[in-house]
Design a protein around this motif. Structure first.
Motif, short mmCIF file in Angstrom:
data_model
loop_
_atom_site.label_atom_id
_atom_site.label_comp_id
_atom_site.label_asym_id
_atom_site.label_seq_id
_atom_site.Cartn_x
_atom_site.Cartn_y
_atom_site.Cartn_z
N GLY A 179 18.29 -28.80 -4.38
CA GLY A 179 17.97 -27.41 -4.00
C GLY A 179 18.77 -26.41 -4.81
N THR A 180 20.04 -26.70 -5.04
CA THR A 180 20.87 -25.81 -5.85
C THR A 180 20.32 -25.72 -7.27
OG1 THR A 180 22.83 -26.27 -4.52
CG2 THR A 180 23.20 -25.43 -6.76
N ALA A 181 19.92 -26.84 -7.83
CA ALA A 181 19.37 -26.84 -9.20
C ALA A 181 18.12 -25.97 -9.27
CB ALA A 181 19.06 -28.27 -9.64
N VAL A 182 17.24 -26.12 -8.31
CA VAL A 182 16.00 -25.33 -8.30
C VAL A 182 16.33 -23.84 -8.16
CG1 VAL A 182 13.88 -24.87 -7.01
CG2 VAL A 182 14.57 -27.23 -7.48
N TYR A 183 17.27 -23.53 -7.28
CA TYR A 183 17.66 -22.14 -7.05
C TYR A 183 18.30 -21.53 -8.30
CZ TYR A 183 19.70 -17.97 -5.05
OH TYR A 183 20.03 -16.66 -4.81
N VAL A 184 19.21 -22.26 -8.95
CA VAL A 184 19.88 -21.74 -10.14
C VAL A 184 18.87 -21.49 -11.25
CG1 VAL A 184 21.58 -22.27 -11.96
CG2 VAL A 184 22.13 -22.70 -9.56
N PHE A 185 17.88 -22.38 -11.41
CA PHE A 185 16.85 -22.13 -12.42
C PHE A 185 16.07 -20.87 -12.07
CE2 PHE A 185 12.67 -22.14 -14.25
CZ PHE A 185 12.92 -22.41 -15.57
N ALA A 186 15.69 -20.70 -10.81
CA ALA A 186 14.94 -19.51 -10.40
C ALA A 186 15.74 -18.24 -10.69
CB ALA A 186 14.57 -19.60 -8.92
N TYR A 187 17.03 -18.29 -10.44
CA TYR A 187 17.90 -17.15 -10.71
C TYR A 187 17.93 -16.86 -12.21
CZ TYR A 187 21.77 -14.02 -9.51
OH TYR A 187 22.55 -12.92 -9.30
N TYR A 188 18.08 -17.91 -12.99
CA TYR A 188 18.08 -17.78 -14.46
C TYR A 188 16.75 -17.20 -14.93
CZ TYR A 188 17.41 -19.48 -19.24
OH TYR A 188 17.10 -19.59 -20.57
N GLU A 189 15.64 -17.69 -14.38
CA GLU A 189 14.33 -17.19 -14.78
C GLU A 189 14.22 -15.70 -14.50
OE1 GLU A 189 9.93 -18.92 -14.75
OE2 GLU A 189 10.77 -18.71 -12.73
N TRP A 190 14.77 -15.24 -13.38
CA TRP A 190 14.74 -13.81 -13.10
C TRP A 190 15.57 -13.02 -14.09
CZ3 TRP A 190 11.84 -10.33 -10.93
CH2 TRP A 190 10.81 -10.77 -10.11
N ALA A 191 16.64 -13.58 -14.61
CA ALA A 191 17.40 -12.90 -15.66
C ALA A 191 16.51 -12.71 -16.89
CB ALA A 191 18.66 -13.69 -16.01
N VAL A 192 15.71 -13.72 -17.21
CA VAL A 192 14.77 -13.63 -18.34
C VAL A 192 13.70 -12.59 -18.03
CG1 VAL A 192 13.05 -14.89 -19.71
CG2 VAL A 192 15.23 -15.99 -19.11
N ILE A 193 13.21 -12.57 -16.80
CA ILE A 193 12.20 -11.57 -16.41
C ILE A 193 12.76 -10.16 -16.56
CG2 ILE A 193 10.96 -10.65 -14.39
CD1 ILE A 193 10.65 -13.69 -13.55
N TYR A 194 13.99 -9.94 -16.15
CA TYR A 194 14.60 -8.62 -16.31
C TYR A 194 14.83 -8.28 -17.78
CZ TYR A 194 15.23 -8.22 -11.28
OH TYR A 194 15.03 -8.14 -9.93
N LEU A 195 15.09 -9.27 -18.60
CA LEU A 195 15.20 -9.04 -20.04
C LEU A 195 13.85 -8.58 -20.59
CD1 LEU A 195 16.77 -9.22 -22.72
CD2 LEU A 195 16.10 -11.62 -22.83
N ILE A 196 12.79 -9.26 -20.22
CA ILE A 196 11.45 -8.88 -20.66
C ILE A 196 11.14 -7.46 -20.18
CG2 ILE A 196 8.97 -9.38 -20.42
CD1 ILE A 196 9.82 -12.39 -20.17
#
Length: 143
Positions: free
Chosen positions: A16-33
């Motif tokens: 669950g932590t791994a999935v959550y950390v990836f989702a958080y990372y993906e949102w950093a990419v979304i905010y970059l876009i």
């Protein structure tokens, strides 16, 4: 919470932590876009469903758009972010599309099986591998 499914609660919490950390990372990419394509975050969250591959494609479209000017982030930095994100999507998919098995030592873990034409080989997800992928997902937040 109890379940009849054999599992190690510490292991499933780690997944669950791994999935959550990836989702958080993906949102950093979304905010970059979002910095290059205002309104992207709203389109991502309120528009048609978008996979991580769709996010990756949006990031690539910024890199291939000749009219984009770069200020706070260089094109090379953006390319590096794209390439890293692309590889991590594959690894995250290998984790969430894995299925439960009983490993040789009797532990309950996930195992990813793939077709030979895929970029990742078949792989087991013991605790050490899950911890390692969390560290890879977490790379963007390192100083």
């Amino acid at each position: 919470m109890t379940t009849r499914v054999p599992h190690d609660p510490a292991y499933t919490a780690l997944i669950g932590t791994a999935v959550y950390v990836f989702a958080y990372y993906e949102w950093a990419v979304i905010y970059l876009i979002q910095q290059f394509k205002p309104g992207f975050d709203r389109r991502y969250s309120r528009g048609a469903p978008m996979t991580s591959g769709g996010v990756k494609a949006e990031l690539l479209s910024i890199l291939t758009d000749q009219s984009v000017t770069y200020s706070a982030v260089s094109r090379a930095d953006l390319q590096s972010c794209h390439d890293e994100f692309a590889g991590l999507i594959d690894k995250r998919n290998a984790l969430i599309h894995a299925h439960p098995i009983t490993d040789q030592d009797g532990s309950q873990i996930l195992n990813y099986q793939t077709r030979p034409d895929r970029s990742l080989p078949e792989m087991k997800w013991p605790v050490t591998e899950v911890e390692a992928i969390i560290q890879e997902f977490d790379w963007i937040f390192r100083p």
